[in-house]
Design an enzyme around this catalytic site. Sequence first.
Site, PDB file in Angstrom:
ATOM      1  N   CYS A   1      -5.275   4.249  -3.530  1.00 43.53           N
ATOM      2  CA  CYS A   1      -6.584   4.149  -4.032  1.00 43.53           C
ATOM      3  C   CYS A   1      -7.268   5.421  -3.600  1.00 43.53           C
ATOM      4  O   CYS A   1      -7.306   5.737  -2.426  1.00 43.53           O
ATOM      5  CB  CYS A   1      -7.215   2.708  -3.897  1.00 43.53           C
ATOM      6  SG  CYS A   1      -6.512   1.510  -5.028  1.00 43.53           S
ATOM      7  N   HIS A  13      -1.964   2.796   1.423  1.00 44.54           N
ATOM      8  CA  HIS A  13      -3.302   2.421   1.069  1.00 44.54           C
ATOM      9  C   HIS A  13      -4.153   3.766   1.234  1.00 44.54           C
ATOM     10  O   HIS A  13      -3.927   4.833   1.805  1.00 44.54           O
ATOM     11  CB  HIS A  13      -3.809   1.365   1.967  1.00 44.54           C
ATOM     12  CG  HIS A  13      -3.313   0.003   1.723  1.00 44.54           C
ATOM     13  ND1 HIS A  13      -3.538  -0.576   0.316  1.00 44.54           N
ATOM     14  CD2 HIS A  13      -2.521  -0.669   2.533  1.00 44.54           C
ATOM     15  CE1 HIS A  13      -2.573  -1.653   0.450  1.00 44.54           C
ATOM     16  NE2 HIS A  13      -2.161  -1.904   1.630  1.00 44.54           N
TER      17      HIS A  13
END
Length: 482
Positions: free
Chosen positions: A359, A316
């Site tokens: 991301c 992440h």
Amino acid sequence: MTSQGQSLRFRSDDNCQVNFREKLLIIDSNLEAQDVEGLKFLCRDWISHKKLEKSSSASDIFGHLLAGELLSEEDPFFLAELLYILKQNSLLRYLRQSREQVESLLPTRRRVSLFRNLLYELSEGIGSENLKDMVFLMRESIPKIQMTSLSFLAYLEKQALIDEDNLMLLEDLCRKVVPNLMRKIEKYKREKASQVVTPPVDQETESLHKGEEELFSRSDVNQFFGALQEAAVYRMDRKHRGHCVVVNNHSFTSLSDRPGTHRDAECLERVFQWLGFSVHIYNNVTKGRLDEVLKEYKSHPGHADGDCFVFCVLTHGKFGAVYSSDEALVPIREIMSHFTAQQCPGLAHKPKLFFIQACQGEEIQPSVSIEADAINSEHSPPTPSLLASVPSDADFLLGLATVPGYVSFRHVEEGSWYIQSLYNNLKNLVPRHEDILSILTAVNNDVSQQANKEGTKRQMPQPAYTLRKKLVFPVPQEKLLL
């Protein structure tokens, strides 16, 4: 060797029909041990180091040149060039060449680089006492083994302490120990700056245009081919390709799991092993463990003999940073900074590639089979420059799965759009001799055309780099393993 040489010399004088391999043996018999050492050094850019290390005679080297189609009876110029550099001009007659002929052909047919030629010339001017002084100045950086001036320079090159664009150490040593050699270095700099490759003119094509007005002048052509020459390529012929590290985070302390990431890790392992890398996968890496991994590879002794370094992170993230499995936010720049030339000398002047599947901004609500790798992103505008994440040092490439400020997508079974595209394009385009930036352009195009089932969610990767040369991976011999 002497008796064989005498016999072959006698035959060559009396029989002009001596075959080509016999002529090579005659040349071999006339070369001393120091000439063989010189041949091995001059051929380092054309014959693998492993083969050169096993070569004990000039004929061994000639055999490798023949096998690699670098030498033939029809075109013996490469060997003529080597003999010319070794100042064995009398042996050129066995190749039906002369010193003047070689000199006239060198500007267009040179195969020994200006840099390698410089090092050989410098080795001739470094006497035994000069060599002792240079080794003394290097102190702990040089192993305590018997060295010749040529093996000393070869060691500096092998350790990435010098290369064609970095002569600072060499200049310092010569300036302090053998000042008269500085003129050779200055000459090399001038020649390198003005080096121009003029292509041979096809006689048939040339005859078609006689009497016609020239569209391009000779200077235009020279400038064009000079520009091509400057588009250098990173070396990919050392003992091993290098290390590839994959940080693969699936589970976190409180953040959501990342199903499908195992598929990305497997594909990265497969494709980089195929490219010759030693791949090391680390799963669910905490901040403390990440620091250990970075420290290990920052000082890894294997970098000295490697061509390249790759570091992949699957996790992440948010703008400019990635999450460890214990949810520490680690700046990408902090990861990359461990491998600058100052922090990691073994990778100086070598390409360092970082691929980040995470991301880099605002989270988008995932569909049933598509998830986003963003966590608690803020809606403030992203920092405009991705290059801020890349160290100011040369030779870095950062490949991000998405442009700053946006999410990247991962299929929960098939893996992420970005890593799967990277895998497929490396597999398909490396055999076509495409460079890494061309491959990443293809990845951009591929990923940009993908969308979720509803066609409402898209993604655009973005590379940033400070590469100075083209990076082209050698085509693996086992092309069909993937």
